[in-house]
Design a protein around this motif. Sequence first.
Motif, PDB file in Angstrom:
ATOM      1  N   GLU A 142      -4.423 -22.302  -1.451  1.00 42.43           N
ATOM      2  CA  GLU A 142      -4.121 -23.661  -0.984  1.00 42.43           C
ATOM      3  C   GLU A 142      -3.099 -23.640   0.141  1.00 42.43           C
ATOM      4  OE1 GLU A 142      -2.926 -25.941  -4.329  1.00 42.43           O
ATOM      5  OE2 GLU A 142      -4.900 -25.877  -5.282  1.00 42.43           O
ATOM      6  N   GLY A 143      -3.298 -22.719   1.089  1.00 45.90           N
ATOM      7  CA  GLY A 143      -2.449 -22.650   2.270  1.00 45.90           C
ATOM      8  C   GLY A 143      -1.153 -21.899   2.070  1.00 45.90           C
ATOM      9  N   SER A 144      -0.867 -21.430   0.867  1.00 47.99           N
ATOM     10  CA  SER A 144       0.382 -20.707   0.621  1.00 47.99           C
ATOM     11  C   SER A 144       0.101 -19.220   0.471  1.00 47.99           C
ATOM     12  CB  SER A 144       1.064 -21.238  -0.643  1.00 47.99           C
ATOM     13  OG  SER A 144       0.227 -21.017  -1.770  1.00 47.99           O
ATOM     14  N   ILE A 145       1.169 -18.424   0.457  1.00 46.02           N
ATOM     15  CA  ILE A 145       1.030 -16.983   0.318  1.00 46.02           C
ATOM     16  C   ILE A 145       0.566 -16.644  -1.098  1.00 46.02           C
ATOM     17  CG2 ILE A 145       2.228 -14.783   0.482  1.00 46.02           C
ATOM     18  CD1 ILE A 145       4.205 -16.092   2.337  1.00 46.02           C
ATOM     19  N   PRO A 146      -0.476 -15.845  -1.251  1.00 47.06           N
ATOM     20  CA  PRO A 146      -0.901 -15.458  -2.611  1.00 47.06           C
ATOM     21  C   PRO A 146       0.085 -14.469  -3.222  1.00 47.06           C
ATOM     22  CG  PRO A 146      -2.177 -14.272  -0.969  1.00 47.06           C
ATOM     23  CD  PRO A 146      -1.310 -15.247  -0.212  1.00 47.06           C
ATOM     24  N   ASP A 147      -0.054 -14.305  -4.520  1.00 48.20           N
ATOM     25  CA  ASP A 147       0.784 -13.317  -5.209  1.00 48.20           C
ATOM     26  C   ASP A 147       0.198 -11.934  -4.950  1.00 48.20           C
ATOM     27  OD1 ASP A 147       2.472 -15.249  -6.255  1.00 48.20           O
ATOM     28  OD2 ASP A 147       1.187 -15.587  -8.007  1.00 48.20           O
ATOM     29  N   LEU A 148       0.813 -11.204  -4.037  1.00 43.05           N
ATOM     30  CA  LEU A 148       0.343  -9.865  -3.699  1.00 43.05           C
ATOM     31  C   LEU A 148       0.898  -8.866  -4.720  1.00 43.05           C
ATOM     32  CD1 LEU A 148       0.936 -10.004   0.168  1.00 43.05           C
ATOM     33  CD2 LEU A 148      -1.233 -10.270  -1.045  1.00 43.05           C
ATOM     34  N   GLU A 149       0.007  -8.078  -5.286  1.00 41.70           N
ATOM     35  CA  GLU A 149       0.413  -7.101  -6.294  1.00 41.70           C
ATOM     36  C   GLU A 149       1.442  -6.136  -5.710  1.00 41.70           C
ATOM     37  OE1 GLU A 149      -1.624  -3.550  -9.000  1.00 41.70           O
ATOM     38  OE2 GLU A 149      -2.870  -4.997  -7.897  1.00 41.70           O
ATOM     39  N   PRO A 150       2.557  -5.971  -6.363  1.00 44.87           N
ATOM     40  CA  PRO A 150       3.604  -5.079  -5.815  1.00 44.87           C
ATOM     41  C   PRO A 150       3.148  -3.628  -5.808  1.00 44.87           C
ATOM     42  CG  PRO A 150       4.173  -5.784  -8.037  1.00 44.87           C
ATOM     43  CD  PRO A 150       2.968  -6.584  -7.638  1.00 44.87           C
ATOM     44  N   ALA A 151       3.688  -2.883  -4.878  1.00 38.68           N
ATOM     45  CA  ALA A 151       3.342  -1.464  -4.760  1.00 38.68           C
ATOM     46  C   ALA A 151       4.053  -0.666  -5.840  1.00 38.68           C
ATOM     47  CB  ALA A 151       3.747  -0.954  -3.385  1.00 38.68           C
ATOM     48  N   PRO A 152       3.421   0.396  -6.331  1.00 40.52           N
ATOM     49  CA  PRO A 152       4.101   1.261  -7.325  1.00 40.52           C
ATOM     50  C   PRO A 152       5.291   1.968  -6.694  1.00 40.52           C
ATOM     51  CG  PRO A 152       2.029   2.245  -6.613  1.00 40.52           C
ATOM     52  CD  PRO A 152       2.069   0.875  -6.019  1.00 40.52           C
ATOM     53  N   THR A 153       6.225   2.318  -7.516  1.00 40.95           N
ATOM     54  CA  THR A 153       7.453   2.937  -7.001  1.00 40.95           C
ATOM     55  C   THR A 153       7.543   4.430  -7.306  1.00 40.95           C
ATOM     56  OG1 THR A 153       8.608   2.305  -9.050  1.00 40.95           O
ATOM     57  CG2 THR A 153       8.740   0.778  -7.178  1.00 40.95           C
ATOM     58  N   GLU A 154       6.642   4.963  -8.132  1.00 40.85           N
ATOM     59  CA  GLU A 154       6.724   6.371  -8.489  1.00 40.85           C
ATOM     60  C   GLU A 154       6.217   7.255  -7.348  1.00 40.85           C
ATOM     61  OE1 GLU A 154       2.787   4.839 -10.174  1.00 40.85           O
ATOM     62  OE2 GLU A 154       4.886   4.131 -10.023  1.00 40.85           O
ATOM     63  N   HIS A 155       6.522   8.534  -7.475  1.00 43.35           N
ATOM     64  CA  HIS A 155       6.056   9.528  -6.501  1.00 43.35           C
ATOM     65  C   HIS A 155       4.552   9.723  -6.697  1.00 43.35           C
ATOM     66  CE1 HIS A 155       5.389  13.551  -4.752  1.00 43.35           C
ATOM     67  NE2 HIS A 155       6.402  13.223  -3.947  1.00 43.35           N
ATOM     68  N   LEU A 156       3.791   9.677  -5.579  1.00 41.76           N
ATOM     69  CA  LEU A 156       2.332   9.768  -5.692  1.00 41.76           C
ATOM     70  C   LEU A 156       1.730  10.246  -4.388  1.00 41.76           C
ATOM     71  CD1 LEU A 156       1.632   6.958  -4.077  1.00 41.76           C
ATOM     72  CD2 LEU A 156       1.945   5.928  -6.296  1.00 41.76           C
ATOM     73  N   THR A 157       0.418  10.482  -4.434  1.00 39.42           N
ATOM     74  CA  THR A 157      -0.360  10.881  -3.257  1.00 39.42           C
ATOM     75  C   THR A 157      -1.450   9.840  -3.019  1.00 39.42           C
ATOM     76  OG1 THR A 157       0.037  13.242  -3.617  1.00 39.42           O
ATOM     77  CG2 THR A 157      -1.860  12.640  -2.262  1.00 39.42           C
ATOM     78  N   ILE A 158      -1.577   9.378  -1.802  1.00 38.60           N
ATOM     79  CA  ILE A 158      -2.581   8.368  -1.453  1.00 38.60           C
ATOM     80  C   ILE A 158      -3.408   8.858  -0.275  1.00 38.60           C
ATOM     81  CG2 ILE A 158      -1.194   6.431  -2.325  1.00 38.60           C
ATOM     82  CD1 ILE A 158      -0.397   5.840   0.565  1.00 38.60           C
ATOM     83  N   HIS A 159      -4.571   8.219  -0.098  1.00 33.44           N
ATOM     84  CA  HIS A 159      -5.469   8.543   1.015  1.00 33.44           C
ATOM     85  C   HIS A 159      -5.766   7.263   1.797  1.00 33.44           C
ATOM     86  CE1 HIS A 159      -6.221  11.756  -1.950  1.00 33.44           C
ATOM     87  NE2 HIS A 159      -6.449  12.529  -0.886  1.00 33.44           N
ATOM     88  N   GLY A 160      -5.924   7.425   3.075  1.00 32.25           N
ATOM     89  CA  GLY A 160      -6.250   6.272   3.929  1.00 32.25           C
ATOM     90  C   GLY A 160      -6.806   6.717   5.259  1.00 32.25           C
ATOM     91  N   HIS A 161      -6.976   5.748   6.155  1.00 29.91           N
ATOM     92  CA  HIS A 161      -7.531   5.989   7.483  1.00 29.91           C
ATOM     93  C   HIS A 161      -6.438   5.792   8.533  1.00 29.91           C
ATOM     94  CE1 HIS A 161     -11.689   5.957   5.977  1.00 29.91           C
ATOM     95  NE2 HIS A 161     -11.283   4.970   5.188  1.00 29.91           N
ATOM     96  N   ALA A 162      -6.331   6.738   9.451  1.00 34.48           N
ATOM     97  CA  ALA A 162      -5.360   6.624  10.539  1.00 34.48           C
ATOM     98  C   ALA A 162      -5.806   5.533  11.508  1.00 34.48           C
ATOM     99  CB  ALA A 162      -5.218   7.961  11.253  1.00 34.48           C
ATOM    100  N   ARG A 163      -4.892   4.623  11.821  1.00 35.91           N
ATOM    101  CA  ARG A 163      -5.203   3.512  12.715  1.00 35.91           C
ATOM    102  C   ARG A 163      -4.142   3.406  13.807  1.00 35.91           C
ATOM    103  NH1 ARG A 163      -8.410  -0.453  11.263  1.00 35.91           N
ATOM    104  NH2 ARG A 163      -8.472  -0.612  13.547  1.00 35.91           N
ATOM    105  N   PRO A 164      -4.547   2.987  15.014  1.00 38.53           N
ATOM    106  CA  PRO A 164      -3.578   2.873  16.110  1.00 38.53           C
ATOM    107  C   PRO A 164      -2.727   1.617  16.001  1.00 38.53           C
ATOM    108  CG  PRO A 164      -5.755   2.235  16.862  1.00 38.53           C
ATOM    109  CD  PRO A 164      -5.929   2.717  15.452  1.00 38.53           C
ATOM    110  N   ASN A 165      -1.535   1.702  16.540  1.00 35.23           N
ATOM    111  CA  ASN A 165      -0.618   0.568  16.567  1.00 35.23           C
ATOM    112  C   ASN A 165      -1.186  -0.556  17.418  1.00 35.23           C
ATOM    113  OD1 ASN A 165       1.824  -0.758  16.002  1.00 35.23           O
ATOM    114  ND2 ASN A 165       2.730  -0.057  17.918  1.00 35.23           N
ATOM    115  N   GLU A 166      -0.865  -1.789  17.060  1.00 37.64           N
ATOM    116  CA  GLU A 166      -1.334  -2.953  17.806  1.00 37.64           C
ATOM    117  C   GLU A 166      -0.279  -3.424  18.791  1.00 37.64           C
ATOM    118  OE1 GLU A 166      -2.511  -5.941  15.034  1.00 37.64           O
ATOM    119  OE2 GLU A 166      -4.026  -4.680  14.055  1.00 37.64           O
TER     120      GLU A 166
END
Length: 306
Positions: A142-166
């Motif tokens: 309804e036009g407001s910011i949704p509740d974005l799930e907070p990021a975990p705080t523990e030590h971990l390994t993630i995968h993603g795609h490299a993207r250029p700065n805008e």
Amino acid sequence: MSSTLERYNSTRGQKKGWKSFIKPGWIIALLAIVGFSYAAFTVLAPWQLNKDDQIVERNEQIDAAFRIDPVPAQEIFGAGGAISSGDEWRRVTLTGRYLPESEVVLRLRPVDSQPAFHALTPFQLDSGETILVNRGFSAPLEGSIPDLEPAPTEHLTIHGHARPNEAMPPTPPLLDQGEPQVYGINTAQIADLTGLSLDRDYVQLSEGEPGEINAIPVPKLDRGSHLSYGFQWIAFGIMAPLGLGYFIWAELRERRRVRDENKELIDAPVVDTAATPTPASRRRARYGDDNPDPYDKYSRRSRERF
């Protein structure tokens, strides 16, 4: 006879051949068509063909990125945390931890043509560098910011795609509902907001990874219609001069026909119609052999009356 001569003499005074086309209307048409064809060959067609080449290159790059195994981010992010153009969409591995206290919200960035809010969370590598990670999106409530799930705080390994700065967005950041919000993924601007030293380029989190909200879909490998549009502009650039040539040819043909008809009128023998009356049979030929002249009875009544 005199009217025929006058008509013929009047045509003799007209310009002949190509000189008759040196008129404002024909000159304007010629310049317009030349300008259109020039633009079609040098601007419009290359514009569409270049877009097609860019899409093909992007599709090949995305396809190759999924065929290559992920590599540590340090191998892709060079000096200053920049990636080369050929490494965009490469899959990378980041080992360390999120910094959720420095998270920034990307405001109203469309996903599948729908507005959405994205969570931009810095990730500190074990090697010391900090890379910004786009953890995904959520639709506004309804036009407001949704509740974005907070990021975990523990030590971990993630995968993603490299993207250029805008590029730096024209609209400055704002603070809404206690959340710092930006209108573009410009790491220099986000570094000023968070007080962190961020690598220049960022990572788009893959689906199913820790901290993912709703993964941003990878662009579809669709070539689009730019190639056909480019060929259409080339065809239009060729057809326009051909169309002008056809109109010129038709005009010359029509003038030749009028000239030949006038010449036939001059060369035809003169017949004294007063001395040689037309036979009644010829006068009524247009009505057929079995149909009498419908006006003949009126002419007979007139003769009898007078």
